[in-house]
Design an enzyme around this catalytic site. Structure first.
Site, PDB file in Angstrom:
ATOM      1  N   CYS A   1      -0.519   4.352   1.701  1.00 30.51           N
ATOM      2  CA  CYS A   1      -0.502   4.306   3.158  1.00 30.51           C
ATOM      3  C   CYS A   1       0.912   4.488   3.712  1.00 30.51           C
ATOM      4  O   CYS A   1       1.107   5.166   4.708  1.00 30.51           O
ATOM      5  CB  CYS A   1      -1.008   2.958   3.662  1.00 30.51           C
ATOM      6  SG  CYS A   1      -2.299   2.231   2.694  1.00 30.51           S
ATOM      7  N   ASP A   2       1.870   3.843   3.098  1.00 32.56           N
ATOM      8  CA  ASP A   2       3.193   3.741   3.717  1.00 32.56           C
ATOM      9  C   ASP A   2       4.261   4.607   3.048  1.00 32.56           C
ATOM     10  O   ASP A   2       5.351   4.781   3.601  1.00 32.56           O
ATOM     11  CB  ASP A   2       3.674   2.274   3.676  1.00 32.56           C
ATOM     12  CG  ASP A   2       2.750   1.352   4.452  1.00 32.56           C
ATOM     13  OD1 ASP A   2       2.096   1.843   5.387  1.00 32.56           O
ATOM     14  OD2 ASP A   2       2.675   0.157   4.127  1.00 32.56           O
TER      15      ASP A   2
ATOM     16  N   CYS B   1       0.837  -1.200   0.000  1.00 33.11           N
ATOM     17  CA  CYS B   1       0.000   0.000   0.000  1.00 33.11           C
ATOM     18  C   CYS B   1       0.871   1.249   0.000  1.00 33.11           C
ATOM     19  O   CYS B   1       1.237   1.752   1.055  1.00 33.11           O
ATOM     20  CB  CYS B   1      -0.936  -0.024   1.216  1.00 33.11           C
ATOM     21  SG  CYS B   1      -2.108   1.342   1.216  1.00 33.11           S
TER      22      CYS B   1
HETATM   23  P1  FAD Z   1     -10.608  -5.046   6.072  1.00 34.02           P
HETATM   24  O1  FAD Z   1      -9.767  -4.060   6.771  1.00 34.02           O
HETATM   25  O2  FAD Z   1     -10.001  -5.823   4.965  1.00 34.02           O
HETATM   26  O3  FAD Z   1     -11.157  -6.042   7.185  1.00 34.02           O
HETATM   27  C1  FAD Z   1     -11.941  -7.124   6.876  1.00 34.02           C
HETATM   28  C2  FAD Z   1     -11.874  -8.089   8.020  1.00 34.02           C
HETATM   29  O4  FAD Z   1     -12.856  -9.100   7.819  1.00 34.02           O
HETATM   30  C3  FAD Z   1     -10.529  -8.793   8.164  1.00 34.02           C
HETATM   31  O5  FAD Z   1     -10.117  -8.779   9.490  1.00 34.02           O
HETATM   32  C4  FAD Z   1     -10.827 -10.212   7.741  1.00 34.02           C
HETATM   33  O6  FAD Z   1     -10.029 -11.148   8.415  1.00 34.02           O
HETATM   34  C5  FAD Z   1     -12.292 -10.352   8.141  1.00 34.02           C
HETATM   35  N1  FAD Z   1     -12.968 -11.395   7.389  1.00 34.02           N
HETATM   36  C6  FAD Z   1     -12.753 -11.741   6.086  1.00 34.02           C
HETATM   37  N2  FAD Z   1     -13.525 -12.792   5.759  1.00 34.02           N
HETATM   38  C7  FAD Z   1     -14.234 -13.105   6.884  1.00 34.02           C
HETATM   39  C8  FAD Z   1     -15.192 -14.115   7.188  1.00 34.02           C
HETATM   40  N3  FAD Z   1     -15.562 -15.002   6.267  1.00 34.02           N
HETATM   41  N4  FAD Z   1     -15.693 -14.173   8.440  1.00 34.02           N
HETATM   42  C9  FAD Z   1     -15.327 -13.278   9.380  1.00 34.02           C
HETATM   43  N5  FAD Z   1     -14.413 -12.303   9.154  1.00 34.02           N
HETATM   44  C10 FAD Z   1     -13.878 -12.224   7.915  1.00 34.02           C
HETATM   45  N6  FAD Z   1      -5.980   2.862   4.543  1.00 34.02           N
HETATM   46  C11 FAD Z   1      -5.906   4.121   5.060  1.00 34.02           C
HETATM   47  O7  FAD Z   1      -6.883   4.873   4.974  1.00 34.02           O
HETATM   48  N7  FAD Z   1      -4.787   4.558   5.688  1.00 34.02           N
HETATM   49  C12 FAD Z   1      -3.677   3.790   5.850  1.00 34.02           C
HETATM   50  O8  FAD Z   1      -2.673   4.229   6.399  1.00 34.02           O
HETATM   51  C13 FAD Z   1      -3.734   2.464   5.323  1.00 34.02           C
HETATM   52  N8  FAD Z   1      -2.669   1.637   5.439  1.00 34.02           N
HETATM   53  C14 FAD Z   1      -2.734   0.382   4.916  1.00 34.02           C
HETATM   54  C15 FAD Z   1      -1.609  -0.439   5.021  1.00 34.02           C
HETATM   55  C16 FAD Z   1      -1.642  -1.708   4.492  1.00 34.02           C
HETATM   56  C17 FAD Z   1      -0.408  -2.570   4.625  1.00 34.02           C
HETATM   57  C18 FAD Z   1      -2.811  -2.182   3.847  1.00 34.02           C
HETATM   58  C19 FAD Z   1      -2.849  -3.582   3.289  1.00 34.02           C
HETATM   59  C20 FAD Z   1      -3.922  -1.371   3.710  1.00 34.02           C
HETATM   60  C21 FAD Z   1      -3.889  -0.077   4.244  1.00 34.02           C
HETATM   61  N9  FAD Z   1      -4.971   0.776   4.122  1.00 34.02           N
HETATM   62  C22 FAD Z   1      -4.913   2.039   4.662  1.00 34.02           C
HETATM   63  C23 FAD Z   1      -6.210   0.352   3.479  1.00 34.02           C
HETATM   64  C24 FAD Z   1      -7.222  -0.003   4.580  1.00 34.02           C
HETATM   65  O9  FAD Z   1      -6.614  -0.858   5.503  1.00 34.02           O
HETATM   66  C25 FAD Z   1      -8.442  -0.680   3.944  1.00 34.02           C
HETATM   67  O10 FAD Z   1      -8.997   0.172   2.967  1.00 34.02           O
HETATM   68  C26 FAD Z   1      -9.484  -0.944   5.022  1.00 34.02           C
HETATM   69  O11 FAD Z   1      -8.941  -1.660   6.088  1.00 34.02           O
HETATM   70  C27 FAD Z   1     -10.674  -1.712   4.444  1.00 34.02           C
HETATM   71  O12 FAD Z   1     -11.546  -1.932   5.495  1.00 34.02           O
HETATM   72  P2  FAD Z   1     -12.678  -3.058   5.464  1.00 34.02           P
HETATM   73  O13 FAD Z   1     -13.446  -2.851   6.708  1.00 34.02           O
HETATM   74  O14 FAD Z   1     -13.395  -2.999   4.185  1.00 34.02           O
HETATM   75  O15 FAD Z   1     -11.945  -4.454   5.473  1.00 34.02           O
END
Ligand code: FAD
Ligand code: NDP
Length: 330
Positions: free
Chosen positions: A142-143, A139
């Site tokens: 982000c980083d 990302c």
């Molecule tokens: P996610 O954060 O992907 O969370 C989904 C969760 O659901 C996970 O814990 C997963 O294990 C769980 N899950 C999946 N399938 C199932 C299931 N079947 N049953 C139960 N649970 C399940 N964005 C920023 O705005 N700022 C930043 O600084 C930033 N840094 C980042 C750094 C990295 C390394 C990465 C990879 C991404 C970063 N992002 C950042 C992007 C941000 O993390 C994502 O856009 C955001 O987390 C998405 O949120 P979400 O709630 O959609 O899902």
């Protein structure tokens, strides 16, 4: 167990949905996952160091700390959090059925909010497990601003819009950005390609793949590349290996939305993301909503995920009210 609102997934989308649903007295249940898709409960932010672009934390906050705060806020208003992964759902009956991993029994819910996120693809090349987050990331947005990348040569892997966007973004900080493209063309849209071609700080290394990351034990310092060259006379292909000095290595080779457990019960787009009615979180099944990265292939940020989680909770509340109104009018 029956819930009015079941939330599957525990990133910023799921927790924002939980906070809104709990404050609306809907007593939500969250299935936060048990290393679902290889990611800890709390979501993708648990895999990063500092989050500097989420409003409210002017000094930045660690990825783990912010996800802990999300969780505490969900619990404060009464969300029931189960540290379990959902293996399967049945969406063609009401109430909907939800199976937890390793369980033969099912839970039921009047509404489901799917917020299972998407997993950034990685290649797990040699050295990656050690140097992950020690110069390696999936990302750049982000980083990329971290001090270790300032005025240093950096590598972006991929040939799509994300890779082009991230390569351009990183030129704000890097001395130079190498874009590693495995073929001799970019997949990205024309406009994104032009931005890369016109950026003097970006050099594209065509037909090139990274095979190993090396470092000094603390941070990565170089990458071993493999390049294929075709001889125009007889079309024979030769492969050469070189070492390229770089302080950063960013994967931008696509994301995989975590939708496998749905077993094709909801329409997905051509990249596997859940399709929602634009401007809402509604899927094509009344009572089933989607929020966060699992339905967003464009923005993929914590704040946009949180925003769509809020939308999903409000949509679910409205849907439950409409069910109640229908029942009262009978
Ligand atoms: P996610 O954060 O992907 O969370 C989904 C969760 O659901 C996970 O814990 C997963 O294990 C769980 N899950 C999946 N399938 C199932 C299931 N079947 N049953 C139960 N649970 C399940 N964005 C920023 O705005 N700022 C930043 O600084 C930033 N840094 C980042 C750094 C990295 C390394 C990465 C990879 C991404 C970063 N992002 C950042 C992007 C941000 O993390 C994502 O856009 C955001 O987390 C998405 O949120 P979400 O709630 O959609 O899902
Ligand atoms: P894409 O799937 O479009 O592109 C992935 C890229 O990674 C491709 O170039 C692919 O190569 C390459 N790749 C895949 N696997 C490997 C591998 N094992 N080794 C090396 N390279 C690999 O993903 P994106 O994240 O770029 O985009 C996803 C969607 O989001 C697209 O629809 C895109 O348009 C959209 N998007 C739009 C943006 C915008 O409009 N500003 C910004 C970002 C994304 P190959 O081409 O050879 O398959």
């Amino acid at each position: 167990m029956h819930s009015k609102v079941a939330i599957i997934g525990s990133g910023p989308a799921g927790h924002t949905a939980a906070i809104y649903a709990a404050r609306a007295n809907l007593e939500p249940t969250m299935y936060e996952g048990m290393l679902a898709g290889g990611i800890a409960a709390g979501g993708q932010l648990t895999t990063t160091t500092d989050v500097e672009n989420f409003p409210g934390f002017p000094e930045g906050i660690s990825g783990i700390e912010i996800t802990d705060k999300f969780r505490a806020q969900s619990e404060r208003f009464g969300t029931k959090i189960l540290t379990e992964t959902v293996e399967k759902v049945e969406l063609n009956t009401t109430p909907f059925k939800i199976w937890r991993e390793y369980s033969n029994e099912y839970d039921t819910a009047d509404t489901i909010i799917i917020s299972t996120g998407a997993t950034a693809k990685r290649l797990h090349i040699k050295g990656e497990d050690f140097y992950w987050q020690k110069g390696m990331s999936a990302c750049a947005v982000c980083d990329g601003a971290a001090p270790i990348f300032r005025n240093k040569p950096l590598i972006v892997v991929g040939g799509g819009d994300s890779a082009c966007e991230e390569a351009n973004f990183l030129t704000k900080y890097a001395s130079k950005v190498y874009l590693l493209v495995r073929r001799d063309v970019l997949r990205a849209s024309n406009i994104m390609q032009q931005r890369v071609f016109n950026n003097p700080k970006i050099e594209i290394l065509w037909n090139t793949q990274a095979i190993e990351v090396q470092g000094n034990g603390k941070l990565m310092t170089s990458v071993i590349l493999q390049t294929k060259t075709t001889n125009p006379t007889d079309n024979s292909v030769t492969t050469s290996e070189t070492s390229l000095e770089a302080s950063g290595f960013f994967y931008a080779i696509g994301h995989t939305p975590n939708t496998q457990f749905l077993q094709s019960q909801l329409p997905l787009d051509e990249s596997g993301y859940i399709v929602v009615t634009p401007g809402s979180s509604r899927t094509n099944i009344p009572g089933v909503f989607a929020a966060g990265d699992v339905q967003d292939k464009t923005y993929r940020q914590a704040i946009t995920a949180a925003g769509s989680g809020c939308m999903a909770a409000l949509d679910a509340e409205k849907y439950l009210e409409s069910l109640h109104d229908q029942a009262s009018s009978l």
